[in-house]
Design a protein around this motif. Sequence first.
Motif, PDB file in Angstrom:
ATOM      1  N   ALA A  14       0.836  -1.199   0.000  1.00 16.32           N
ATOM      2  CA  ALA A  14       0.000   0.000   0.000  1.00 16.32           C
ATOM      3  C   ALA A  14       0.871   1.250   0.000  1.00 16.32           C
ATOM      4  O   ALA A  14       1.882   1.329   0.707  1.00 16.32           O
ATOM      5  N   VAL A  15       0.486   2.235  -0.800  1.00 15.86           N
ATOM      6  CA  VAL A  15       1.139   3.538  -0.836  1.00 15.86           C
ATOM      7  C   VAL A  15       0.138   4.549  -0.280  1.00 15.86           C
ATOM      8  O   VAL A  15      -0.983   4.668  -0.795  1.00 15.86           O
ATOM      9  N   GLY A  19      -2.013   9.194   5.487  1.00 16.06           N
ATOM     10  CA  GLY A  19      -2.691   8.075   6.123  1.00 16.06           C
ATOM     11  C   GLY A  19      -3.707   7.366   5.258  1.00 16.06           C
ATOM     12  O   GLY A  19      -4.233   6.319   5.646  1.00 16.06           O
ATOM     13  N   GLU A  20      -3.984   7.896   4.072  1.00 13.29           N
ATOM     14  CA  GLU A  20      -4.987   7.296   3.181  1.00 13.29           C
ATOM     15  C   GLU A  20      -4.280   6.530   2.060  1.00 13.29           C
ATOM     16  O   GLU A  20      -3.358   7.045   1.424  1.00 13.29           O
ATOM     17  N   GLU A  21      -4.744   5.315   1.798  1.00 14.11           N
ATOM     18  CA  GLU A  21      -4.161   4.529   0.718  1.00 14.11           C
ATOM     19  C   GLU A  21      -4.599   5.104  -0.616  1.00 14.11           C
ATOM     20  O   GLU A  21      -5.791   5.245  -0.891  1.00 14.11           O
ATOM     21  N   ILE A  22      -3.623   5.440  -1.450  1.00 16.62           N
ATOM     22  CA  ILE A  22      -3.935   6.037  -2.745  1.00 16.62           C
ATOM     23  C   ILE A  22      -3.583   5.110  -3.910  1.00 16.62           C
ATOM     24  O   ILE A  22      -4.046   5.317  -5.037  1.00 16.62           O
ATOM     25  N   ALA A  23      -2.753   4.120  -3.649  1.00 16.93           N
ATOM     26  CA  ALA A  23      -2.344   3.193  -4.703  1.00 16.93           C
ATOM     27  C   ALA A  23      -1.626   2.019  -4.046  1.00 16.93           C
ATOM     28  O   ALA A  23      -1.470   1.977  -2.821  1.00 16.93           O
ATOM     29  N   VAL A  40      -3.072   2.386  -9.593  1.00 11.94           N
ATOM     30  CA  VAL A  40      -4.020   3.334  -9.009  1.00 11.94           C
ATOM     31  C   VAL A  40      -5.427   2.833  -9.306  1.00 11.94           C
ATOM     32  O   VAL A  40      -5.772   2.636 -10.483  1.00 11.94           O
ATOM     33  N   PRO A  41      -6.260   2.603  -8.281  1.00 13.40           N
ATOM     34  CA  PRO A  41      -7.592   2.040  -8.521  1.00 13.40           C
ATOM     35  C   PRO A  41      -8.488   2.975  -9.335  1.00 13.40           C
ATOM     36  O   PRO A  41      -8.360   4.207  -9.266  1.00 13.40           O
ATOM     37  N   GLN A  42      -9.389   2.407 -10.096  1.00 15.02           N
ATOM     38  CA  GLN A  42     -10.303   3.149 -10.966  1.00 15.02           C
ATOM     39  C   GLN A  42     -11.104   4.195 -10.199  1.00 15.02           C
ATOM     40  O   GLN A  42     -11.291   5.328 -10.665  1.00 15.02           O
ATOM     41  N   GLU A  43     -11.535   3.859  -8.973  1.00  9.20           N
ATOM     42  CA  GLU A  43     -12.377   4.795  -8.219  1.00  9.20           C
ATOM     43  C   GLU A  43     -11.652   6.087  -7.871  1.00  9.20           C
ATOM     44  O   GLU A  43     -12.290   7.112  -7.587  1.00  9.20           O
ATOM     45  N   ARG A  44     -10.337   6.084  -7.863  1.00 11.76           N
ATOM     46  CA  ARG A  44      -9.584   7.291  -7.561  1.00 11.76           C
ATOM     47  C   ARG A  44      -9.790   8.348  -8.651  1.00 11.76           C
ATOM     48  O   ARG A  44      -9.646   9.545  -8.406  1.00 11.76           O
TER      49      ARG A  44
END
Length: 298
Positions: A14-15, A19-23, A40-44
């Motif tokens: 996790a990146v 504190g929030e996972e962004i990728a 990077v997930p699609q929802e981002r």
Amino acid sequence: MNFSEQAPSNEWTAVKREGEEIAVAWFKPEGEPFTLVFRVPQERFEVDDLSQQLTLEDLLTAAAISNEEVESWQHLDESHSGMDGTNPELKRLLPSPPSDATHLTVAVRLKLPAARAEGGEQDVPPEKWQALEALWRAILGIEAGIDSLRHSMESLRNEMEAEFRRSLAAEDKLHALQADVALWNKAKSRVHYALPKAREFIHRATWAQTVPERKRLEELFRTHIEPRASFPQMDQEREKLEHLQKDRQVLAAQGATVYHECRGITSEIQRTLSTLRRNAADRARGKRSTSREKGKYF
């Protein structure tokens, strides 16, 4: 941590930003010691707040990598050069992946270590790199043999200890020849001298790969020899690799000698016990036969 010190991934990591996972990221894919891959997930890309969308710089910062370290990167059908961190594309929002994709993949190629980037490795003949790599591969091969021998030695040690603790059955005690018992006990007495040797080898083999010098040389191979990035005092480091190789060869030879000694002792204990039991069984049958013959006259 410096990227060269980062261990290759065995799973996605996790990146996070604030504190929030962004990728997620994969460090050093197989055969690529200066590459990392982001997903990077699609929802981002579906959020309306532009501040929540990402640039490559955001990903790099979250992974503790500076823009200046980037040689190039690629996503979708685009490729860009790092331009020593000055490329404005580093700060541009990442493009959305296709609608049927679950994520956007960004492959980043980092610059080679300074010594290599400056062309230092050009002064090192390929044969020298090949010799250094062959040395390390040979060490790994010897260590694999030592580890296999250690497992065999542990099993043999348990077998030898069990044979030493074995006692005679009541029937064997009653009919065994004293000479056979003496030979069996003599064979067992050799265990006292062999067990310490077996334990010492197991101990040395267990800790062989954890000594600091070995760890340092492994890191040297991973960060310089394998990627062929020049480093100071190459000849001295080669001598240290050769010394480690000889040390492993000596340990392997000692282990083989101790193993054969322990195997011989165990086989001798089992052989003398088998002879003792066979002779005891013959004596028992002889005594029963004599008793039956005497019974005929009463």
